[in-house]
Design an enzyme around this catalytic site. Structure first.
Site, PDB file in Angstrom:
ATOM      1  N   PRO A  91       0.823  -1.223   0.000  1.00  0.00           N
ATOM      2  CA  PRO A  91       0.000   0.000   0.000  1.00  0.00           C
ATOM      3  C   PRO A  91       0.854   1.270   0.000  1.00  0.00           C
ATOM      4  O   PRO A  91       0.342   2.348  -0.271  1.00  0.00           O
ATOM      5  CB  PRO A  91      -0.807  -0.107   1.305  1.00  0.00           C
ATOM      6  CG  PRO A  91      -0.741  -1.547   1.695  1.00  0.00           C
ATOM      7  CD  PRO A  91       0.578  -2.040   1.199  1.00  0.00           C
ATOM      8  N   GLU A 118       3.241  -8.177   9.028  1.00  0.00           N
ATOM      9  CA  GLU A 118       3.150  -6.715   9.070  1.00  0.00           C
ATOM     10  C   GLU A 118       4.022  -6.053   8.027  1.00  0.00           C
ATOM     11  O   GLU A 118       4.008  -4.844   7.862  1.00  0.00           O
ATOM     12  CB  GLU A 118       3.524  -6.206  10.471  1.00  0.00           C
ATOM     13  CG  GLU A 118       2.340  -6.024  11.369  1.00  0.00           C
ATOM     14  CD  GLU A 118       1.643  -7.320  11.751  1.00  0.00           C
ATOM     15  OE1 GLU A 118       1.049  -7.332  12.806  1.00  0.00           O
ATOM     16  OE2 GLU A 118       1.673  -8.321  11.009  1.00  0.00           O
ATOM     17  N   ARG A 156      -2.878 -10.150 -20.231  1.00  0.00           N
ATOM     18  CA  ARG A 156      -3.966  -9.936 -21.196  1.00  0.00           C
ATOM     19  C   ARG A 156      -3.618  -8.873 -22.240  1.00  0.00           C
ATOM     20  O   ARG A 156      -4.329  -8.721 -23.231  1.00  0.00           O
ATOM     21  CB  ARG A 156      -5.273  -9.625 -20.491  1.00  0.00           C
ATOM     22  CG  ARG A 156      -5.316  -8.309 -19.772  1.00  0.00           C
ATOM     23  CD  ARG A 156      -6.559  -8.217 -18.909  1.00  0.00           C
ATOM     24  NE  ARG A 156      -7.784  -8.424 -19.665  1.00  0.00           N
ATOM     25  CZ  ARG A 156      -8.280  -7.570 -20.555  1.00  0.00           C
ATOM     26  NH1 ARG A 156      -7.637  -6.445 -20.814  1.00  0.00           N
ATOM     27  NH2 ARG A 156      -9.399  -7.827 -21.192  1.00  0.00           N
ATOM     28  N   ASP A 171     -10.568  -1.546 -24.387  1.00  0.00           N
ATOM     29  CA  ASP A 171     -10.858  -1.551 -22.965  1.00  0.00           C
ATOM     30  C   ASP A 171     -10.789  -0.178 -22.328  1.00  0.00           C
ATOM     31  O   ASP A 171     -10.254   0.751 -22.891  1.00  0.00           O
ATOM     32  CB  ASP A 171      -9.836  -2.427 -22.232  1.00  0.00           C
ATOM     33  CG  ASP A 171     -10.338  -3.839 -22.066  1.00  0.00           C
ATOM     34  OD1 ASP A 171     -11.532  -4.048 -22.240  1.00  0.00           O
ATOM     35  OD2 ASP A 171      -9.506  -4.707 -21.775  1.00  0.00           O
TER      36      ASP A 171
END
Ligand code: 9WO
Length: 260
Positions: A91, A118, A156, A171
């Site tokens: 993150p 963690e 993809r 897309d």
């Protein structure tokens, strides 16, 4: 070389999700990419094969030790012919974009480092991680699901991965806008009709309607993405784009025919 991902993970079984299913499986069978997993537990320091320890400074949980991870990265790097980048999924990373996905897909891949617990001893990140990538502002139980998403997004994009070559190009995000809505049979579902234009067979009107939906949705749902799209067209919108935006703004004031 071609696209190759080496994944450093305590849970190699999870990667069956891309090697065993769908488009990514077919692309693997077609030899378009390959995957190798490296389990840091195989380079554990002690008889119990543990790879985590308590955090200096105290606090809850455990931290992944640097040494087993670094050895796993070394093994992955030695198995490759190139100087692959090491990407840590966390993150704290920079948000992943379609642009970065396309760049990675066009290259030789990367070594993906998946943390658990963690997190990872910061010195390992300092020494070996070239790039930190986030999928968004949320926390998972580990980096694996993020790595799987990154792999799927890259694979993809490979020429030959999709049966319908046009799909990847058309897309979302390729031109910086969100995708338009899609419909299939039946024409009436629980009292809800399919937009008439899609049944008309008038290809030009359909193309224009889809473009308008993309513009309206992006403007409504992702104002920052819309602003970026506008800025990128600083030298001027096409006549059609300007007209569609005028229509969208006018319809919004009247509160009807919302695209969202
Ligand atoms: C877990 C935790 C538990 C108690 C107190 C603090 C804590 N922090 C974390 C944590 O952030 N764990 C991470 C789990 C460590 C790195 C790998 N993990 C991870 C990656 N979670 N979420 C991601 C991730 C990766 C990419 N995009 C979005 C999320």
């Amino acid at each position: 070389m071609s696209l190759r991902f080496d994944v450093v993970t305590l849970f190699p079984e999870m990667f069956a999700a891309v090697t065993g299913c769908g488009i990514s499986r077919r692309a693997l069978e077609r030899g378009l990419w390959r995957l190798e997993c490296w389990n840091p537990r195989d380079w554990a320091e002690n008889a119990w094969r543990t790879v985590d320890d308590r955090p200096f400074g105290g606090g809850p949980g455990m931290v992944m030790q640097a040494k087993p991870l670094e050895r796993a990265i070394d093994a992955a790097q030695a198995a490759r012919q190139d100087r692959a980048r090491v990407i840590y999924l966390s993150p704290q990373g920079r948000p992943l974009t379609h642009r970065r996905v396309a760049e990675l897909a066009a290259g030789d891949g990367a070594i993906l480092l998946c943390g658990r617990y963690e997190g990872v001893d910061e010195r390992l990140i300092e020494r070996r991680v070239d790039e930190e990538i986030s999928l968004g502002d949320f926390v998972l139980s580990g980096g694996e699901l993020a790595a799987l998403a990154l792999i799927d997004a890259c694979v993809r994009q490979l020429p030959g991965a999709l049966n319908d070559e046009a799909s990847a190009v058309e897309d979302s995000f390729v031109d910086g806008l969100l995708d338009c809505p899609h419909y299939t049979r039946p024409e009436l579902y629980e009292g809800l009709a399919v937009p008439e234009v899609l049944l008309s067979g008038h290809h030009e009107n359909i193309r224009r309607w889809r473009r308008k939906q993309s513009l309206a949705r992006t403007r409504e749902r992702r104002p920052e993405l819309f602003a970026e799209w506008l800025a990128q067209r600083a030298r001027g919108l096409s006549k059609e784009e300007a007209q569609l935006l005028r229509e969208i703004e006018a319809e919004e004031l009247c509160g009807r025919d919302s695209a969202t």
